[in-house]
Design an enzyme around this catalytic site. Sequence first.
Site, PDB file in Angstrom:
ATOM      1  N   ARG A 184       0.811  -1.333   0.074  1.00  0.00           N
ATOM      2  CA  ARG A 184       0.018  -0.109   0.162  1.00  0.00           C
ATOM      3  C   ARG A 184       0.773   1.258  -0.097  1.00  0.00           C
ATOM      4  NH1 ARG A 184      -3.255  -2.829   3.772  1.00  0.00           N
ATOM      5  NH2 ARG A 184      -4.608  -4.096   2.888  1.00  0.00           N
ATOM      6  N   LYS A 202       2.642  11.405 -11.134  1.00  0.00           N
ATOM      7  CA  LYS A 202       1.717  10.683 -11.978  1.00  0.00           C
ATOM      8  C   LYS A 202       2.610   9.306 -12.203  1.00  0.00           C
ATOM      9  CE  LYS A 202      -1.686  13.060 -14.937  1.00  0.00           C
ATOM     10  NZ  LYS A 202      -2.143  13.428 -16.159  1.00  0.00           N
ATOM     11  N   GLU A 259       8.358  17.423 -24.830  1.00  0.00           N
ATOM     12  CA  GLU A 259       7.570  17.655 -23.673  1.00  0.00           C
ATOM     13  C   GLU A 259       8.073  19.356 -22.938  1.00  0.00           C
ATOM     14  OE1 GLU A 259       5.066  15.876 -22.775  1.00  0.00           O
ATOM     15  OE2 GLU A 259       5.242  13.800 -22.587  1.00  0.00           O
ATOM     16  N   LYS A 314       6.853  22.379 -15.135  1.00  0.00           N
ATOM     17  CA  LYS A 314       5.983  21.226 -14.435  1.00  0.00           C
ATOM     18  C   LYS A 314       5.775  21.303 -13.139  1.00  0.00           C
ATOM     19  CE  LYS A 314       4.683  16.430 -14.653  1.00  0.00           C
ATOM     20  NZ  LYS A 314       4.647  15.307 -15.337  1.00  0.00           N
ATOM     21  N   GLU A 363      -4.615  16.882 -10.418  1.00  0.00           N
ATOM     22  CA  GLU A 363      -5.179  17.118 -11.760  1.00  0.00           C
ATOM     23  C   GLU A 363      -6.897  17.443 -11.776  1.00  0.00           C
ATOM     24  OE1 GLU A 363      -4.597  14.109 -14.764  1.00  0.00           O
ATOM     25  OE2 GLU A 363      -4.811  15.409 -16.363  1.00  0.00           O
ATOM     26  N   ARG A 375      -3.699  21.227 -14.051  1.00  0.00           N
ATOM     27  CA  ARG A 375      -2.834  20.346 -14.428  1.00  0.00           C
ATOM     28  C   ARG A 375      -3.137  19.409 -15.762  1.00  0.00           C
ATOM     29  NH1 ARG A 375       0.682  15.690 -10.965  1.00  0.00           N
ATOM     30  NH2 ARG A 375       1.710  14.970 -12.766  1.00  0.00           N
ATOM     31  N   ASN A 385      -1.550  17.768 -20.288  1.00  0.00           N
ATOM     32  CA  ASN A 385      -2.012  16.901 -21.195  1.00  0.00           C
ATOM     33  C   ASN A 385      -2.054  17.526 -22.993  1.00  0.00           C
ATOM     34  OD1 ASN A 385      -3.994  14.252 -21.498  1.00  0.00           O
ATOM     35  ND2 ASN A 385      -2.566  14.339 -19.963  1.00  0.00           N
ATOM     36  N   HIS A 404      -1.527  15.542 -26.090  1.00  0.00           N
ATOM     37  CA  HIS A 404      -1.768  14.207 -25.684  1.00  0.00           C
ATOM     38  C   HIS A 404      -2.870  13.160 -25.960  1.00  0.00           C
ATOM     39  CE1 HIS A 404       1.744  15.218 -23.342  1.00  0.00           C
ATOM     40  NE2 HIS A 404       1.842  14.090 -22.964  1.00  0.00           N
ATOM     41  N   HIS A 429      -1.635   9.970 -27.505  1.00  0.00           N
ATOM     42  CA  HIS A 429      -1.641   8.646 -26.765  1.00  0.00           C
ATOM     43  C   HIS A 429      -2.728   7.951 -27.783  1.00  0.00           C
ATOM     44  CE1 HIS A 429      -1.296   9.951 -22.296  1.00  0.00           C
ATOM     45  NE2 HIS A 429      -0.298   9.772 -22.926  1.00  0.00           N
ATOM     46  N   HIS A 432       6.334   7.841 -27.234  1.00  0.00           N
ATOM     47  CA  HIS A 432       5.558   9.014 -26.641  1.00  0.00           C
ATOM     48  C   HIS A 432       5.674  10.490 -27.110  1.00  0.00           C
ATOM     49  CE1 HIS A 432       2.700  10.599 -23.704  1.00  0.00           C
ATOM     50  NE2 HIS A 432       4.015  11.435 -23.261  1.00  0.00           N
TER      51      HIS A 432
HETATM   52  N1  LIG Z   1       4.348  10.579 -15.508  1.00  0.00           N
HETATM   53  C1  LIG Z   1       4.320  11.156 -16.049  1.00  0.00           C
HETATM   54  O1  LIG Z   1       4.153  12.454 -15.752  1.00  0.00           O
HETATM   55  C2  LIG Z   1       4.786  11.289 -17.516  1.00  0.00           C
HETATM   56  C3  LIG Z   1       5.228  12.352 -18.556  1.00  0.00           C
HETATM   57  C4  LIG Z   1       5.611  12.239 -19.714  1.00  0.00           C
HETATM   58  C5  LIG Z   1       5.861  10.837 -20.158  1.00  0.00           C
HETATM   59  N2  LIG Z   1       5.435   9.996 -19.298  1.00  0.00           N
HETATM   60  C6  LIG Z   1       5.637   8.333 -20.141  1.00  0.00           C
HETATM   61  O2  LIG Z   1       7.142   8.333 -19.902  1.00  0.00           O
HETATM   62  C7  LIG Z   1       7.219   7.389 -21.002  1.00  0.00           C
HETATM   63  C8  LIG Z   1       8.347   7.842 -22.128  1.00  0.00           C
HETATM   64  O3  LIG Z   1       9.510   7.939 -21.389  1.00  0.00           O
HETATM   65  P1  LIG Z   1      10.833   8.124 -22.349  1.00  0.00           P
HETATM   66  O4  LIG Z   1      10.895   8.588 -23.595  1.00  0.00           O
HETATM   67  O5  LIG Z   1      11.937   8.256 -21.203  1.00  0.00           O
HETATM   68  O6  LIG Z   1      10.767   6.464 -22.670  1.00  0.00           O
HETATM   69  P2  LIG Z   1      11.723   5.147 -22.244  1.00  0.00           P
HETATM   70  O7  LIG Z   1      11.841   5.083 -20.835  1.00  0.00           O
HETATM   71  O8  LIG Z   1      11.098   3.929 -23.061  1.00  0.00           O
HETATM   72  O9  LIG Z   1      13.243   5.353 -22.993  1.00  0.00           O
HETATM   73  C9  LIG Z   1      13.311   5.671 -24.157  1.00  0.00           C
HETATM   74  C10 LIG Z   1      14.254   4.512 -24.566  1.00  0.00           C
HETATM   75  O10 LIG Z   1      15.646   5.038 -24.289  1.00  0.00           O
HETATM   76  C11 LIG Z   1      16.368   4.013 -23.530  1.00  0.00           C
HETATM   77  N3  LIG Z   1      17.173   4.383 -22.314  1.00  0.00           N
HETATM   78  C12 LIG Z   1      16.710   5.027 -21.299  1.00  0.00           C
HETATM   79  N4  LIG Z   1      17.622   5.758 -20.792  1.00  0.00           N
HETATM   80  C13 LIG Z   1      18.882   5.628 -21.706  1.00  0.00           C
HETATM   81  C14 LIG Z   1      20.395   6.175 -21.670  1.00  0.00           C
HETATM   82  N5  LIG Z   1      20.623   7.026 -20.730  1.00  0.00           N
HETATM   83  N6  LIG Z   1      20.882   5.648 -22.569  1.00  0.00           N
HETATM   84  C15 LIG Z   1      20.598   5.113 -23.398  1.00  0.00           C
HETATM   85  N7  LIG Z   1      19.340   4.507 -23.723  1.00  0.00           N
HETATM   86  C16 LIG Z   1      18.404   4.899 -22.662  1.00  0.00           C
HETATM   87  C17 LIG Z   1      15.162   2.825 -23.135  1.00  0.00           C
HETATM   88  O11 LIG Z   1      15.825   1.675 -22.627  1.00  0.00           O
HETATM   89  C18 LIG Z   1      14.101   2.986 -24.373  1.00  0.00           C
HETATM   90  O12 LIG Z   1      14.604   2.354 -25.234  1.00  0.00           O
HETATM   91  C19 LIG Z   1       5.901   6.979 -21.889  1.00  0.00           C
HETATM   92  O13 LIG Z   1       5.432   5.818 -21.356  1.00  0.00           O
HETATM   93  C20 LIG Z   1       5.146   8.263 -21.308  1.00  0.00           C
HETATM   94  O14 LIG Z   1       3.880   7.940 -21.229  1.00  0.00           O
HETATM   95  C21 LIG Z   1       4.964   9.942 -18.036  1.00  0.00           C
HETATM   96  O1  LIG Z   2       1.811  15.160 -15.488  1.00  0.00           O
HETATM   97  C1  LIG Z   2       0.900  15.490 -16.270  1.00  0.00           C
HETATM   98  O2  LIG Z   2      -0.132  15.503 -15.678  1.00  0.00           O
HETATM   99  C2  LIG Z   2       0.726  14.992 -17.555  1.00  0.00           C
HETATM  100  O3  LIG Z   2      -0.200  14.966 -18.158  1.00  0.00           O
HETATM  101  C3  LIG Z   2       2.497  14.928 -18.246  1.00  0.00           C
HETATM  102  C4  LIG Z   2       2.345  14.181 -19.577  1.00  0.00           C
HETATM  103  O4  LIG Z   2       3.246  14.587 -20.388  1.00  0.00           O
HETATM  104  C5  LIG Z   2       2.442  12.603 -19.575  1.00  0.00           C
HETATM  105  O5  LIG Z   2       2.713  11.825 -20.768  1.00  0.00           O
HETATM  106  C6  LIG Z   2       1.480  11.791 -18.611  1.00  0.00           C
HETATM  107  O6  LIG Z   2       1.795  10.484 -18.286  1.00  0.00           O
HETATM  108  C7  LIG Z   2      -0.002  11.776 -19.148  1.00  0.00           C
HETATM  109  O7  LIG Z   2      -0.954  11.231 -18.212  1.00  0.00           O
HETATM  110  P1  LIG Z   2      -2.413  10.781 -18.719  1.00  0.00           P
HETATM  111  O8  LIG Z   2      -3.062  11.254 -17.343  1.00  0.00           O
HETATM  112  O9  LIG Z   2      -2.884  11.790 -19.852  1.00  0.00           O
HETATM  113  O10 LIG Z   2      -2.302   9.537 -18.819  1.00  0.00           O
HETATM  114 ZN   LIG Z   3       3.511  13.330 -22.098  1.00  0.00          ZN
END
Ligand SMILES: NC(=O)c1ccc[n+]([C@@H]2O[C@H](COP(=O)([O-])OP(=O)(O)OC[C@H]3O[C@@H](n4cnc5c(N)ncnc54)[C@H](O)[C@@H]3O)[C@@H](O)[C@H]2O)c1
Ligand SMILES: O=C(O)C(=O)C[C@@H](O)[C@H](O)[C@H](O)COP(=O)(O)O
Ligand SMILES: [Zn+2]
Length: 348
Positions: A109, A131, A173, A210, A220, A224, A228, A231, A235, A247
């Site tokens: 949890r 998130k 982003e 951010k 959100e 917030r 998006n 997105h 998405h 992404h």
């Molecule tokens: N939680 C949030 O607020 C939020 C915000 C934006 C995006 N996201 C999520 O983030 C994800 C995208 O993140 P990303 O672009 O980092 O993708 P990712 O984690 O898939 O990394 C991209 C690629 O780079 C590789 N990699 C990572 N670090 C490396 C390094 N230093 N050297 C060499 N290779 C490396 C990975 O193995 C992968 O192949 C998506 O799933 C998206 O939905 C979440």
């Molecule tokens: O932090 C947030 O809030 C965002 O929406 C950041 C986005 O860049 C990110 O891709 C996020 O994961 C999107 O979330 P979702 O709620 O649309 O799935």
């Molecule tokens: Zn994003």
Amino acid sequence: MQRLEVREPVPYPILVGEGVLKEVPPLAGPAALLFDRRVEGFAQEVAKALGVRHLLGLPGGEAAKSLEVYGKVLSWLAEKGLPRNATLLVVGGGTLTDLGGFVAATYLRGVAYLAFPTTTLAIVDASVGGKTGINLPEGKNLVGAFHFPQGVYAELRALKTLPLPTFKEGLVEAFKHGLIAGDEALLKVEDLTPQSPRLEAFLARAVAVKVRVTEEDPLEKGKRRLLNLGHTLGHALEAQTRHALPHGMAVAYGLLYAALLGRALGGEDLLPPVRRLLLWLSPPPLPPLAFEDLLPYLLRDKKKVSESLHWVVPLAPGRLVVRPLPEGLLREAFAAWREELKGLGLLR
Ligand SMILES: NC(=O)c1ccc[n+]([C@@H]2O[C@H](COP(=O)([O-])OP(=O)(O)OC[C@H]3O[C@@H](n4cnc5c(N)ncnc54)[C@H](O)[C@@H]3O)[C@@H](O)[C@H]2O)c1
Ligand SMILES: O=C(O)C(=O)C[C@@H](O)[C@H](O)[C@H](O)COP(=O)(O)O
Ligand SMILES: [Zn+2]
């Protein structure tokens, strides 16, 4: 080195620069470390610096954000007997921080976690703001939780191995943050390279946007939703292409659509900077998709209120609205989007 202090809803530091590991406070209890196998060397360095003995490597990419991998990581933690006062360290890109954050949110949890983002995207966006989540075959991020890290440590030396297209993707982003905050400096991504002396300051400036938005509306409920931007369509493209389109690239395509929606609503013409972004990014061209191909995914967008989809529309840098739109307008903008893609050489 740049240091930001998040205050709401829980305080935590964000460090961006070289040598950030020295700044991580000693861990209070037991710990486990989840890492992307592409950054194994750096993960070992983190583990050594903080005395972590339990390490699990995973392939990065969207495949990591699955129910299957999520279950595997939970079982691994349980097998190791990690207790509730444990800390989970997550080293990798946004897929690892999303997965790892969600594991930390739900194992026993909830346990503490620290993020060590290794992509530009994870630094400016994914590791910040709490998130966390994973995907379902039906769409992106359909399962998740808000769970805030205890610290974000972005070691820029870890970016040295990042492929250039992935480096660029993260800056999409940052560009999005520029549109949201009306910060023109963040719209100038085209001359940034992994070697740019201004990279550290640029990334920290993008993180600051951010931080401001998520401090004001961590869960959100309102503002917030601006994060998006791009997105809803982005998405849908990711899910429809079964993640062949990553992404950042999908969001860039989504920003083009958002700019067209903005123009249709009488906003400023934001197409020139978005076109420049796409030409610089050079994403894989899209197949000739119809609006109907994306509709099932669009309808699962989490900004939907009852039956009505809400769109983030930029009217000018720093001036955005979130509102439902008539289907006719969405379809017209979709046709215009396809024409734009043709003109940019981005339609197969
Ligand atoms: N939680 C949030 O607020 C939020 C915000 C934006 C995006 N996201 C999520 O983030 C994800 C995208 O993140 P990303 O672009 O980092 O993708 P990712 O984690 O898939 O990394 C991209 C690629 O780079 C590789 N990699 C990572 N670090 C490396 C390094 N230093 N050297 C060499 N290779 C490396 C990975 O193995 C992968 O192949 C998506 O799933 C998206 O939905 C979440
Ligand atoms: O932090 C947030 O809030 C965002 O929406 C950041 C986005 O860049 C990110 O891709 C996020 O994961 C999107 O979330 P979702 O709620 O649309 O799935
Ligand atoms: Zn994003």
